[in-house]
Design a protein around this motif. Structure first.
Motif, PDB file in Angstrom:
ATOM      1  N   ASN A  10      -9.000  11.580   4.997  1.00  0.00           N
ATOM      2  CA  ASN A  10      -8.740  10.141   4.613  1.00  0.00           C
ATOM      3  C   ASN A  10     -10.152   9.628   3.948  1.00  0.00           C
ATOM      4  OD1 ASN A  10      -6.281  10.449   5.522  1.00  0.00           O
ATOM      5  ND2 ASN A  10      -6.445   9.386   7.405  1.00  0.00           N
ATOM      6  N   VAL A  14     -10.717   7.631   0.419  1.00  0.00           N
ATOM      7  CA  VAL A  14     -10.825   6.312   0.291  1.00  0.00           C
ATOM      8  C   VAL A  14     -12.424   6.004  -0.557  1.00  0.00           C
ATOM      9  CG1 VAL A  14     -12.010   4.246   1.516  1.00  0.00           C
ATOM     10  CG2 VAL A  14      -9.800   5.373   2.401  1.00  0.00           C
ATOM     11  N   ARG A  17     -11.681   6.450  -4.077  1.00  0.00           N
ATOM     12  CA  ARG A  17     -11.152   5.170  -4.578  1.00  0.00           C
ATOM     13  C   ARG A  17     -12.219   4.248  -4.900  1.00  0.00           C
ATOM     14  NH1 ARG A  17      -6.621   2.829  -0.654  1.00  0.00           N
ATOM     15  NH2 ARG A  17      -6.730   1.183  -2.201  1.00  0.00           N
ATOM     16  N   MET A 202      -9.013  -4.671   1.109  1.00  0.00           N
ATOM     17  CA  MET A 202      -8.580  -3.988   2.327  1.00  0.00           C
ATOM     18  C   MET A 202      -7.851  -2.654   1.773  1.00  0.00           C
ATOM     19  SD  MET A 202      -7.279  -7.269   4.771  1.00  0.00           S
ATOM     20  CE  MET A 202      -5.640  -7.078   4.384  1.00  0.00           C
ATOM     21  N   SER A 203      -7.181  -1.838   2.549  1.00  0.00           N
ATOM     22  CA  SER A 203      -6.567  -0.762   2.129  1.00  0.00           C
ATOM     23  C   SER A 203      -5.752  -0.707   0.940  1.00  0.00           C
ATOM     24  CB  SER A 203      -5.645   0.108   3.157  1.00  0.00           C
ATOM     25  OG  SER A 203      -6.259   0.290   4.482  1.00  0.00           O
ATOM     26  N   VAL A 219     -11.608  -1.538   5.552  1.00  0.00           N
ATOM     27  CA  VAL A 219     -10.321  -0.529   5.503  1.00  0.00           C
ATOM     28  C   VAL A 219     -10.075  -0.126   6.797  1.00  0.00           C
ATOM     29  CG1 VAL A 219      -9.548   1.560   4.361  1.00  0.00           C
ATOM     30  CG2 VAL A 219     -11.310   0.201   2.997  1.00  0.00           C
ATOM     31  N   THR A 221      -6.158   0.881   7.690  1.00  0.00           N
ATOM     32  CA  THR A 221      -4.895   1.974   7.494  1.00  0.00           C
ATOM     33  C   THR A 221      -5.351   3.195   6.701  1.00  0.00           C
ATOM     34  OG1 THR A 221      -3.559  -0.025   7.841  1.00  0.00           O
ATOM     35  CG2 THR A 221      -2.709   2.337   6.946  1.00  0.00           C
ATOM     36  N   ALA A 222      -5.748   2.936   5.436  1.00  0.00           N
ATOM     37  CA  ALA A 222      -6.131   4.214   4.672  1.00  0.00           C
ATOM     38  C   ALA A 222      -7.379   4.914   5.310  1.00  0.00           C
ATOM     39  CB  ALA A 222      -6.671   3.533   3.090  1.00  0.00           C
ATOM     40  N   LEU A 223      -7.943   4.662   6.205  1.00  0.00           N
ATOM     41  CA  LEU A 223      -8.741   5.713   6.886  1.00  0.00           C
ATOM     42  C   LEU A 223      -8.148   6.110   8.067  1.00  0.00           C
ATOM     43  CD1 LEU A 223     -12.205   3.938   6.946  1.00  0.00           C
ATOM     44  CD2 LEU A 223     -11.765   5.995   5.981  1.00  0.00           C
ATOM     45  N   SER A 226      -1.561   4.176   9.990  1.00  0.00           N
ATOM     46  CA  SER A 226      -0.811   3.202  10.324  1.00  0.00           C
ATOM     47  C   SER A 226      -0.861   2.832  11.877  1.00  0.00           C
ATOM     48  CB  SER A 226       0.940   3.319  10.232  1.00  0.00           C
ATOM     49  OG  SER A 226       0.968   3.432   8.774  1.00  0.00           O
TER      50      SER A 226
END
Ligand SMILES: *Cc1c(COP(=O)(O)O)cnc(C)c1O
Length: 232
Positions: A10, A14, A17, A202-203, A219, A221-223, A226
């Motif tokens: 994850n 991130v 991105r 954020m995510s 961040v 959720t993306a890390l 959920s």
């Protein structure tokens, strides 16, 4: 896949991105801090992310955070942010674990935090939380009241104004909200030289925030995945 591998994967996504967004915006990767929002996740996840090189962590509830940070004192380079709404009566408790409070949105809260910091004989870094659409019921100070609140913070001597943050309102295009925050921060910088940070993204919208000048993406959720528990 175990949790270490999962978080490693994850984090790599991130990081990719963020790097891509910086490149597209013609910005240096060093200008953007990745703040891991670890609310609802166990201390063991923070240890894993720390082991993977992260140093900046955020929580949104004082009680949960106090307990978690208490278990993680051995992570000596970890820096903790409070990003959630804060009642004035929690000011003392928050100062015991937070290095920075990103959600200062009223004069009364600023005064309570300043008093708490003074008692602990420390200074506290803060961001103004700005309500871009003016719906302050969801937290944040209206844009029209930013200058007054910034003045109170700076004059306190106990709080150091580091910039401003926002959560993009659901009623607005995120890019519109980020652009509005960018102009708030640029005005703040003129009067308060320490107020250089813009915390946005954020995510779901970190690329957009970076393209508008964000210096800190928050961040969760993306890390971490959920969240099973809801965190108000
Ligand atoms: C939970 C939270 C985040 C992280 O949101 P994700 O969409 O999970 O990345 C960011 N900022 C604040 C203020 C939060 O409460």
């Amino acid at each position: 896949m175990n949790r270490v591998e999962e978080l490693e994967e994850n984090l790599a996504e991130v990081e990719e991105r963020i790097a891509k967004a910086c490149e597209v915006a013609g910005r240096s990767r060093d200008e953007v801090t990745l703040l891991a929002v670890t609310k609802t996740w166990p201390a063991s996840d923070v240890e894993i992310l720390y082991g993977l090189g992260l140093r900046n962590f955020a929580e949104n509830r004082d009680q949960e955070a106090g307990a978690k940070v208490g278990q993680l004192r051995h992570l000596s380079e970890a820096r903790w942010h409070m990003v959630g709404r804060l009642q004035r009566n929690k000011a003392k408790s928050v100062v015991d674990w937070a290095d920075q409070v990103d959600s200062v949105d009223s004069v009364r809260l600023a005064e309570a935090l300043a008093r708490a910091a003074r008692v602990r004989e420390r200074t506290l870094d803060v961001l103004l939380q700005v309500s871009i659409d003016g719906d302050t019921s969801r937290g944040g100070v209206a844009v029209a009241d930013v200058a007054e609140l910034a003045g109170v913070i700076t004059r306190s001597g106990d709080l150091i104004l580091r910039g401003a943050m926002t959560v993009a309102p659901r009623t607005m295009e995120p890019s519109q909200a980020f652009q509005a925050l960018a102009s708030v921060v640029s005005r703040l910088r003129d009067d308060h030289p320490t107020a250089i940070h813009m915390s946005a993204g954020m995510s779901g919208d970190l690329e957009d925030a970076i393209s508008h000048g964000s210096t800190c993406v928050r961040v969760g959720t993306a890390l971490l995945g959920s969240r099973r528990l809801t965190s108000p």
